[in-house]
Design a protein around this motif. Structure first.
Motif, mmCIF file in Angstrom:
data_model
loop_
_atom_site.group_PDB
_atom_site.id
_atom_site.type_symbol
_atom_site.label_atom_id
_atom_site.label_comp_id
_atom_site.label_asym_id
_atom_site.label_seq_id
_atom_site.Cartn_x
_atom_site.Cartn_y
_atom_site.Cartn_z
ATOM 1 N N THR A 72 0.787 -1.248 0.000
ATOM 2 C CA THR A 72 0.000 0.000 0.000
ATOM 3 C C THR A 72 0.814 1.290 0.000
ATOM 4 O O THR A 72 0.238 2.370 0.008
ATOM 5 N N ARG A 73 2.141 1.222 -0.006
ATOM 6 C CA ARG A 73 2.962 2.410 0.230
ATOM 7 C C ARG A 73 2.714 3.542 -0.769
ATOM 8 O O ARG A 73 2.917 4.718 -0.452
ATOM 9 N N ASN A 74 2.269 3.225 -1.982
ATOM 10 C CA ASN A 74 2.050 4.265 -2.986
ATOM 11 C C ASN A 74 0.731 5.011 -2.818
ATOM 12 O O ASN A 74 0.532 6.061 -3.430
ATOM 13 N N PHE A 75 -0.166 4.460 -2.011
ATOM 14 C CA PHE A 75 -1.447 5.119 -1.774
ATOM 15 C C PHE A 75 -1.300 6.198 -0.708
ATOM 16 O O PHE A 75 -0.475 6.077 0.212
ATOM 17 N N ILE A 76 -2.096 7.245 -0.818
ATOM 18 C CA ILE A 76 -1.992 8.389 0.071
ATOM 19 C C ILE A 76 -2.190 8.009 1.542
ATOM 20 O O ILE A 76 -1.662 8.647 2.441
ATOM 21 N N ASP A 77 -2.952 6.925 1.786
ATOM 22 C CA ASP A 77 -3.173 6.456 3.151
ATOM 23 C C ASP A 77 -2.456 5.139 3.412
ATOM 24 O O ASP A 77 -2.846 4.361 4.279
ATOM 25 N N GLY A 78 -1.392 4.891 2.663
ATOM 26 C CA GLY A 78 -0.680 3.630 2.765
ATOM 27 C C GLY A 78 0.009 3.432 4.106
ATOM 28 O O GLY A 78 0.190 4.373 4.892
ATOM 29 N N SER A 79 0.395 2.193 4.365
ATOM 30 C CA SER A 79 1.011 1.814 5.636
ATOM 31 C C SER A 79 2.502 2.148 5.619
ATOM 32 O O SER A 79 3.357 1.265 5.544
ATOM 33 N N VAL A 80 2.808 3.454 5.694
ATOM 34 C CA VAL A 80 4.209 3.886 5.719
ATOM 35 C C VAL A 80 4.692 3.927 7.164
ATOM 36 O O VAL A 80 3.898 3.862 8.109
ATOM 37 N N THR A 81 5.995 4.056 7.365
ATOM 38 C CA THR A 81 6.565 3.918 8.715
ATOM 39 C C THR A 81 6.576 5.210 9.517
ATOM 40 O O THR A 81 6.621 5.173 10.749
ATOM 41 N N TYR A 82 6.579 6.358 8.856
ATOM 42 C CA TYR A 82 6.704 7.668 9.507
ATOM 43 C C TYR A 82 8.008 7.789 10.310
ATOM 44 O O TYR A 82 8.094 8.576 11.257
ATOM 45 N N LEU A 83 9.026 7.041 9.922
ATOM 46 C CA LEU A 83 10.321 7.113 10.596
ATOM 47 C C LEU A 83 11.312 8.025 9.872
ATOM 48 O O LEU A 83 12.381 8.319 10.397
ATOM 49 N N SER A 84 10.958 8.469 8.666
ATOM 50 C CA SER A 84 11.921 9.210 7.853
ATOM 51 C C SER A 84 12.470 10.482 8.503
ATOM 52 O O SER A 84 13.660 10.776 8.351
ATOM 53 N N PRO A 85 11.667 11.267 9.275
ATOM 54 C CA PRO A 85 12.267 12.450 9.908
ATOM 55 C C PRO A 85 13.384 12.098 10.889
ATOM 56 O O PRO A 85 14.344 12.853 11.045
ATOM 57 N N TYR A 86 13.263 10.955 11.538
ATOM 58 C CA TYR A 86 14.256 10.556 12.533
ATOM 59 C C TYR A 86 15.502 9.961 11.869
ATOM 60 O O TYR A 86 16.616 10.126 12.369
#
Length: 365
Positions: free
Chosen positions: A24-38
């Motif tokens: 689902t990562r390409n979908f706007i509500d996909g299950s991404v990690t939200y770890l990228s800022p860290y």
């Protein structure tokens, strides 16, 4: 939206679902990690995430797409390490059909008329976060529809990105613009509707892909602005240095609270005006950095150049982590944590990834 307490950041690992991410990562509500800022701020590393996946039995079969996306980050950084300032200009080939070196006004204001894009831009200004697929859409509209050269729009995006990583940002924009890839990247309205759950028609992107190469600049994108990007750094104030202790230098790309945490040392967050003049960030991102730095015990902030710090406090026993923005530092350089031991410049990500996969299979065999 993003916690800055270290314990909460590490707790975020437990929310990773690599299988759903791959689907689902390409979908706007996909299950991404939200770890990228860290990861971008050096609080955690891509290697830490990989170790977590392996410790929880998410092997390459279940987590390959997530591991591959993490490898993209390391790859872009390796390009920066090897090419240095060359990543600030067209790295492989000249961008074609450049009409201006500004930013489309509609991108800056979120008034393109593409609902999903405009909503994402408004959310971006508020939060500093934007989905990776939307970043590509914005880059494509800016560079390949409005024919703006990639550099200024990329700087605008980096300025606002909470997970701003200049290598990843600049080289991704170049990939979209065709200066770091074999062809330009386009997304039409049908593609955007699919991944953003919209149903728009009759927009300037509602055309077959074969039309894009000869598309005239739409009226919505004709007006452009020269963006003024500035970072207001904290005023410099006196810090206290224990001359008998080593000094650890932190910066915008290294806020790792676990780095050498077992030794007694001076901890200095160095904010060099020259770095933020070249790569400016917003107040939101500055405050995010300062908040993250509070996870480092005894951190002190010094606003000034590295050599000024040395001259003013006569520091000698210095440690820092390797990074392309640190090559003028003097002292003891520690290596960064990379997911794999693959180093050097590879002209394509997949040549790099092939070596990473080979190493991965060897280590788990």
């Amino acid at each position: 939206m993003f916690e800055t307490n270290y314990a909460s950041i590490i707790e975020g690992f437990t929310k990773i679902n690599p299988v759903q991410y791959g689907k689902t990562r390409n979908f706007i509500d996909g299950s991404v990690t939200y770890l990228s800022p860290y990861i971008s701020r050096g609080v955690i590393s891509t290697k830490q995430v990989l170790h977590y996946l392996l410790q929880n039995d998410f092997g390459m079969h279940n987590a390959e797409k997530l591991i591959q996306e993490l490898a993209w980050r390391d790859y872009w950084q390796q390009v920066w390490v090897n090419k240095r300032d060359q990543i600030n200009s067209d790295i492989k080939s000249e961008q074609k059909n450049v009409n201006n070196h500004k930013v489309p006004q509609a991108i800056l204001k979120g008034t393109t008329g593409i609902e999903a894009i405009d909503q994402a831009i408004h959310h971006f200004h508020k939060t500093g976060y934007i989905h990776n697929h939307i970043r590509m859409y914005i880059a494509s509209i800016s560079c390949n529809i409005a024919n703006s050269h990639w550099l200024q729009p990329a700087k605008w995006m980096y300025y606002h990105l909470l997970d701003g990583d200049w290598a990843s940002n600049a080289l991704s924009w170049q990939w979209v613009a065709g200066t770091n890839s074999n062809k330009k990247y386009y997304a039409n309205q049908e593609n955007i509707n699919k991944y953003c759950y919209t149903e728009q028609i009759n927009t300037f992107l509602d055309v077959p892909y074969s039309n894009f190469e000869n598309l005239e600049i739409p009226t919505e994108l004709v007006k452009t602005d020269q963006v003024q990007l500035h970072t207001k750094l904290p005023k410099n104030s006196a810090i206290h240095i224990h001359s008998d202790l080593p000094t650890l230098i932190y910066n915008y790309y290294n806020l790792d609270p676990k780095w050498k945490s077992k030794i007694k040392a001076n901890h200095i967050l160095l904010l060099e005006p020259s770095v933020f003049e070249k790569y400016p960030i917003s107040n939101k991102n500055l405050n995010f950095m300062l908040s993250l730095s509070q996870n480092i015990e005894g951190i002190q902030i010094y606003t000034g150049e590295f050599q000024e710090l040395l001259d003013e406090y006569r520091i000698s026993d210095i440690y820092f982590k390797e990074h392309p923005l640190n090559y003028h530092y003097k002292g003891n350089e520690d290596a960064r944590e990379w997911m794999f031991d693959v180093k050097g410049y590879y002209p394509s990500f997949f040549a790099f990834w092939k070596q990473c996969k080979k190493e991965f299979k060897t280590k788990i065999a």
